[in-house]
Structures are given as structure tokens and as C-alpha cells.
Design an enzyme around this catalytic site. Structure first.
Site, PDB file in Angstrom:
ATOM      1  N   GLY A 210      18.952 -43.650  -7.819  1.00  0.00           N
ATOM      2  CA  GLY A 210      19.017 -43.213  -9.205  1.00  0.00           C
ATOM      3  C   GLY A 210      20.126 -43.949  -9.914  1.00  0.00           C
ATOM      4  N   GLY A 211      20.541 -43.434 -11.072  1.00  0.00           N
ATOM      5  CA  GLY A 211      21.531 -44.125 -11.862  1.00  0.00           C
ATOM      6  C   GLY A 211      22.932 -44.047 -11.298  1.00  0.00           C
ATOM      7  CB  THR A 212      25.051 -41.535 -10.205  1.00  0.00           C
ATOM      8  OG1 THR A 212      24.113 -40.585  -9.703  1.00  0.00           O
ATOM      9  CG2 THR A 212      25.205 -41.344 -11.706  1.00  0.00           C
ATOM     10  CB  VAL A 215      18.784 -40.210  -1.060  1.00  0.00           C
ATOM     11  CG1 VAL A 215      18.630 -39.255   0.134  1.00  0.00           C
ATOM     12  CG2 VAL A 215      19.353 -39.461  -2.254  1.00  0.00           C
ATOM     13  CE  LYS A 229      22.300 -37.742  -5.025  1.00  0.00           C
ATOM     14  NZ  LYS A 229      21.465 -36.795  -5.795  1.00  0.00           N
ATOM     15  CG  ASP A 324      20.757 -32.811 -12.399  1.00  0.00           C
ATOM     16  OD1 ASP A 324      19.996 -32.985 -13.378  1.00  0.00           O
ATOM     17  OD2 ASP A 324      21.080 -33.724 -11.624  1.00  0.00           O
TER      18      ASP A 324
END
Length: 464
Positions: A210-212, A215, A229, A324
């Protein structure tokens, strides 16, 4: 520890004061959901005029497509041209501007002064990127920090485990204050793939990104499969930030429920943080729908959502909010049941100041599935906020569309602030009207019109 204070020094709100000791967002305008609601009769002010993003001691201001712009020390930023309609103005993303101690913000007759206190030991300084060695300007608390430049940050965000591996091979030692970090990564022998072993784990493959961060699938010493992660901090990491984050994560270990993915351990190296969790062999709701290329059948979508709501309901009863909930955070275990993942991770990363906290770019939630109040009342979100996100997730699973239209040519912040939910019956034909009513209630823009918590929404879905 620094804090930001905003004083109203001109206009009808003179004398008012707002204080921020943690990351937050401050919205100013005529709208009733603004933190600073200005005079509704003042036509020089837009409904949502500007957004101030706060991560003490740093601040950024951004105009939200107002008609007359926002002024920083009498310099105009943003604002749509006279020939642009509101709709056209919404399609532009307006530039952000850093503000600091002593700066003034002006909207019409309203003036606000920014003060930063308690930052004598925090200062903007140039530190070396731990990856390429280039100079990086970051707010730091101590000289001993780990930082990444923007170029390395963007590159390694796609495979942060590689950063761990390079840090280990370079024998980068943690700062003295961080030497006691638990589960520090080590290499076990010379493996041809050069993937690091984290606290006795053999990393096997990447599962998603993802953007950050990303995993990975790994295997522990007993041969069991787990998920790892890895997240990259977007700011310089000092000992205080690291300790705060590890305390937050330790507290999450008490959240134990069969419908919540278990957090097994965590640790960090440099600007990388990692979390070892139980592995759910069925992947996520997002990946399941992505593989099929079609919407999910209602019985299956409702069943998975009920599973996730069981876990959310348990957390809500303990006074916890996820913040989230989205398709990527609803995982499917080996038995085909749903589980809620990443509980509290976003909030913990933000509270420690590691995300860099920008509403326009990363860790405050996922715009497509977050409720408006998570932007306008960031610090005080309630279980009803998770209800909206759960409803938006179910909405997407049934339609592959979002509750609010986030077209590519519309700024996401402005869309979230000013758009209204589209009833699910307009997205898909033939859906049970009772299910439509439940989803629409969960996705109501006004939190008071939603189910009060996950257990209430669960009861409604089971009533089908």
C-alpha cells in the site's frame, strides 16, 4: 513536548483559542461541521474555506477551493478564479503551505495567529538519509535519529522489507536509547534470496503493498505461517517517538477476540517498523473481489461483514475505535470466516508522529471508506465512525463503487467535505430493500443517524 496554539485575533471570533498537543486537522469555514465556524452571513467565507493540518510542531495550511482564497501573512494561497464555479473549483488540488510560530492566517475579516510552545528542544535540522546519505530536513528532537529522504521513501515504500535487509547488511546499529527494542531483525546464515529473518521468522513472499508499507508471508521456527507487515516512517524517528509507538502497540496486545487478527509481536530498525500477525489464508475482502473481477454475492458479503462486526463490537464495548475499516482490513481465515485486521495501528502510528500525518497523503484513514467527521473531528471519532466505514465497505463489496463519488478530477478532501452519499439502490438493481436500508443507515453522513455501534449494525444484518 511541543504544542500548537491558535488564537483568534481579529473578527467576530476574537478571543477564541484552540490548542493541539497531538496530530489533528482544523477546518475553518461557514459550515456547521467546521472546527472554527465563521459568521454564516459572511459571503467572503466559503462553507469549507481552508484546512490546517497539525503535527506539533509542524503545520500545513491548504485552501479548499474557496472563492476568495486564504491569506498567510497577507500572501494569498489557493482560491478559485472568478470565472470558476464551485464544481470546477473542486476539481483542482490546491497547494499546501508550511506555517510556523508567529504566522497569521486571514479569511475575510477573520485573523488567526499561530503559536508553537515547548519546542525549544525540537528544531528543523538537516540529518542524513540512512539509505543514500543525502541531506534531509526534518523536525528532530535529538541528534540521533533515523530518516529517509523523499526519493528513498517513495522507492522503499513499495518494498520496505528490502530496507530492513540493507540496514542489516550495513550493520546499522540502533541509537543507544533504542538498543532495547524487542525482536530486532537478524540474518540467519547466508541465504541466496538475502531476505532477513525477523525474530526467528523466514520471510517467504510479498502478499500485498500500500502507500505506507507492505505485507509478507513468513514461517516461524515451528513451521507455522504468519504475516509480517512492514511500515516506513515518513518523518525522522527519534527515541521518544519510538518508545511512544512501542507502548501503543503493546497495549494493542490486550485486544483478543476470535474475529480480530492477533498481533503476535513487533519491532523496528531505523525508519522501518514491523508487526508479526496471524496469517489469514483467504487473503482480504479487497483481494478476493479483485481476483474475481465481480461484485460479491449478498449472502457472502453480509456473512463476512457480520464476522468483522463481531470483532468490532467487542472492541467498541472496550471503548476502542478502529479508525481504518476498509476492504483491505477485512481478512478471510482458512475456514472462510472474516476477521478485522490492523486494529489501532493507524491511530498508534499517528499518535507517535511517525506517519508524517497529512490528510492529503497517507495514514489518517482511507478517504473512500472514512466518514466526514474523521476529517472534521479527527481526535474525537466514535464507534459510529467505524459503523460508517463498515457500511462503506459492505457497499463497495456489493457494488464495487464507493458511497461518495471520488472521480479522478475531484480533490478527495473537498469531495469528502462537500459530497453526499449515493443511496446503494442507485448503484445496483434488485438488491433486497431491507439490506439497502441497513447499508444506507450505516453510511448516513450525520453520525446521529447511523447505528450507535458495530453490535447494533450486526443485529440489524442478522435480522435479515
Amino acid at each position: 513536548m511541543s504544542k500548537v496554539i491558535i488564537d483568534a485575533i481579529g473578527g467576530p471570533m476574537t478571543g477564541r483559542q484552540w490548542e493541539f498537543a497531538e496530530p489533528d486537522a482544523w477546518v475553518v469555514g461557514r459550515g456547521p461541521d467546521c472546527h472554527a465556524q465563521l459568521d454564516v452571513s459572511d459571503q467572503t467565507v466559503s462553507r469549507h474555506h481552508f484546512l490546517l493540518e497539525v503535527r506539533p510542531p509542524e503545520l500545513r495550511v491548504r485552501d479548499l477551493g474557496s472563492r476568495n482564497g486564504t491569506f498567510v501573512n497577507d500572501e494569498k494561497i489557493g482560491g478559485r478564479s472568478k470565472s470558476e464555479s464551485v464544481e470546477v473549483g473542486r476539481r483542482r488540488v490546491y497547494p499546501e503551505r508550511e506555517v510556523g510560530h508567529g504566522d497569521e492566517l486571514r479569511v475575510g475579516a477573520n485573523r488567526f495567529r499561530v503559536r508553537v510552545e515547548g519546542a525549544s528542544d525540537e528544531h528543523p535540522s538537516t540529518v542524513s538519509c540512512q539509505q543514500c546519505g543525502s541531506g534531509v530536513r526534518r523536525w528532530v528532537h535529538r541528534a540521533s535519529v533515523a530518516a529517509l529522504c523523499d526519493r528513498c521513501l517513495e522507492r522503499d515504500a513499495h518494498d520496505p522489507l528490502a530496507l530492513l535487509e540493507r540496514a542489516i547488511h550495513r550493520q546499522v546499529e540502533p541509537a543507544p536509547d533504542t538498543a532495547r527494542d524487542l525482536a530486532a531483525p537478524t540474518l540467519e546464515g547466508e541465504r541466496s534470496n538475502k531476505l532477513p529473518s525477523i525474530d526467528g521468522l523466514e520471510v517467504l513472499r510479498k502478499l500485498g503493498e500500500g502507500g505506507t508499507g507492505a505485507v509478507y508471508e513468513a514461517r516461524d521456527r515451528a513451521g507455522r505461517r504468519v504475516a509480517v507487515k512492514v511500515l516506513l516512517s515518513r518523518v525522522a524517528v527519534d527515541a521518544g517517538m519510538r518508545a511512544m509507538f512501542l507502548r501503543e502497540i503493546e497495549a494493542l496486545g490486550d485486544v483478543q477476540h476470535e474475529r480480530i487478527v492477533r498481533l503476535l509481536s513487533s519491532g523496528s530498525t531505523g525508519a522501518s517498523f514491523y508487526f508479526v500477525m496471524e496469517l489469514c489464508g483467504g487473503g482480504s475482502l479487497a483481494s478476493s473481489i479483485g481476483r474475481s473481477g465481480a461484485v460479491m454475492e449478498p449472502p457472502r458479503a453480509v456473512s463476512l461483514m457480520c464476522d468483522a462486526l463481531e470483532g468490532l463490537g467487542y472492541a467498541h464495548r472496550r471503548g476502542l475505535v478502529h479508525r481504518d475499516v476498509k476492504p483491505g482490513n477485512i481478512l478471510i481465515d482458512d475456514e472462510g470466516r472474516g476477521k478485522i485486521s490492523d486494529f489501532g495501528l493507524a491511530k498508534s502510528f499517528e499518535r507517535a508522529g511517525l506517519s508524517g500525518f497529512t490528510m492529503t497523503g497517507s495514514f489518517a484513514g482511507t478517504f473512500e471508506f472514512m466518514p466526514r467527521e474523521q476529517l472534521t473531528h479527527y481526535r474525537s471519532v466514535r464507534p459510529t465512525s467505524d459503523v460508517y466505514s463498515a457500511g462503506a465497505t459492505l457497499y463497495w463489496a456489493l457494488t464495487r463503487k464507493t458511497v461518495i463519488d471520488f472521480s479522478r478530477d475531484v480533490d478527495r478532501v473537498t469531495a469528502l467535505l462537500q459530497s453526499e452519499p449515493v443511496p446503494i439502490a442507485r448503484r445496483i438493481v434488485g438488491l433486497d430493500p431491507r439490506l439497502c436500508a441497513i447499508v444506507d443507515k450505516a453510511c448516513a453522513m450525520d453520525p446521529r443517524e447511523r447505528y450507535e455501534d458495530a453490535s447494533a449494525m450486526l443485529a440489524a444484518l442478522r435480522g435479515l
